[in-house]
Motif scaffolding. Structure first.
Motif, mmCIF file in Angstrom:
data_model
loop_
_atom_site.group_PDB
_atom_site.id
_atom_site.type_symbol
_atom_site.label_atom_id
_atom_site.label_comp_id
_atom_site.label_asym_id
_atom_site.label_seq_id
_atom_site.Cartn_x
_atom_site.Cartn_y
_atom_site.Cartn_z
ATOM 1 N N ILE A 188 -36.608 28.517 10.021
ATOM 2 C CA ILE A 188 -35.320 28.824 9.402
ATOM 3 C C ILE A 188 -35.093 27.835 8.262
ATOM 4 C CG2 ILE A 188 -32.806 28.784 9.722
ATOM 5 C CD1 ILE A 188 -33.269 29.731 12.570
ATOM 6 N N GLY A 204 -25.021 30.292 9.517
ATOM 7 C CA GLY A 204 -24.470 30.131 10.854
ATOM 8 C C GLY A 204 -23.798 31.346 11.438
ATOM 9 N N CYS A 205 -24.252 32.537 11.062
ATOM 10 C CA CYS A 205 -23.592 33.756 11.521
ATOM 11 C C CYS A 205 -23.899 34.077 12.980
ATOM 12 C CB CYS A 205 -24.002 34.931 10.645
ATOM 13 S SG CYS A 205 -25.708 35.448 10.919
ATOM 14 N N GLU A 206 -24.921 33.486 13.534
ATOM 15 C CA GLU A 206 -25.353 33.663 14.922
ATOM 16 C C GLU A 206 -26.012 35.002 15.200
ATOM 17 O OE1 GLU A 206 -22.767 32.222 18.006
ATOM 18 O OE2 GLU A 206 -21.698 30.899 16.632
ATOM 19 N N CYS A 229 -29.048 36.003 14.574
ATOM 20 C CA CYS A 229 -30.389 35.834 15.140
ATOM 21 C C CYS A 229 -30.321 35.401 16.601
ATOM 22 C CB CYS A 229 -31.191 34.825 14.321
ATOM 23 S SG CYS A 229 -30.421 33.212 14.129
ATOM 24 N N ALA A 237 -28.489 27.794 12.838
ATOM 25 C CA ALA A 237 -29.427 28.219 13.874
ATOM 26 C C ALA A 237 -30.694 27.385 13.777
ATOM 27 C CB ALA A 237 -29.752 29.694 13.698
ATOM 28 N N CYS A 263 -30.898 38.928 9.165
ATOM 29 C CA CYS A 263 -30.302 37.686 8.675
ATOM 30 C C CYS A 263 -29.680 37.903 7.291
ATOM 31 C CB CYS A 263 -31.365 36.599 8.602
ATOM 32 S SG CYS A 263 -30.745 35.079 7.860
ATOM 33 N N ALA A 311 -28.693 35.838 5.208
ATOM 34 C CA ALA A 311 -29.099 34.806 4.249
ATOM 35 C C ALA A 311 -30.599 34.852 3.960
ATOM 36 C CB ALA A 311 -28.725 33.432 4.801
ATOM 37 N N ILE A 365 -34.801 33.347 7.590
ATOM 38 C CA ILE A 365 -35.845 33.262 8.611
ATOM 39 C C ILE A 365 -37.164 33.753 8.025
ATOM 40 C CG2 ILE A 365 -36.530 33.902 10.955
ATOM 41 C CD1 ILE A 365 -33.569 34.786 11.364
HETATM 42 S S1 SF4 Z 1 -30.736 32.070 10.410
HETATM 43 FE FE1 SF4 Z 1 -29.714 33.845 9.472
HETATM 44 S S2 SF4 Z 1 -29.146 35.180 11.200
HETATM 45 FE FE2 SF4 Z 1 -29.551 33.131 12.026
HETATM 46 S S3 SF4 Z 1 -27.554 32.095 12.052
HETATM 47 FE FE3 SF4 Z 1 -28.573 31.564 10.122
HETATM 48 S S4 SF4 Z 1 -27.782 33.038 8.648
HETATM 49 FE FE4 SF4 Z 1 -27.367 33.889 10.691
#
Ligand code: SF4
Length: 59
Positions: A5, A12-14, A16, A33, A52, A54, A57
């Motif tokens: 990552i 930080g959207c969670e 994943c 994450a 994701c 962003a 990953i």
């Molecule tokens: S890696 Fe991507 S999907 Fe996972 S928490 Fe971060 S932004 Fe969200």
């Protein structure tokens, strides 16, 4: 290839973590994450990559 990552990019959207809790978890602050199982071949990893927002990953 190890799953990684980009912590600069992660927002930080969670997403994943929800999709793939055996591979991803939130850090101690709950802001980013982190990968806890970088060698996983679980199919949910690709779902997490695709989901994701962003594009943080990679593997
Ligand atoms: S890696 Fe991507 S999907 Fe996972 S928490 Fe971060 S932004 Fe969200």
């Amino acid at each position: 290839m190890a799953i990684r990552i980009d912590e600069e990019a992660c927002m930080g959207c969670e997403s994943c973590v929800e999709l793939c809790p055996d591979v991803f978890e939130m850090d101690a602050d709950g802001e980013k994450a982190v990968v806890k199982n970088p060698n996983s071949t679980d199919e949910c990893v690709q779902e997490a990559i695709d989901s994701c927002p962003a594009e943080a990953i990679s593997r």
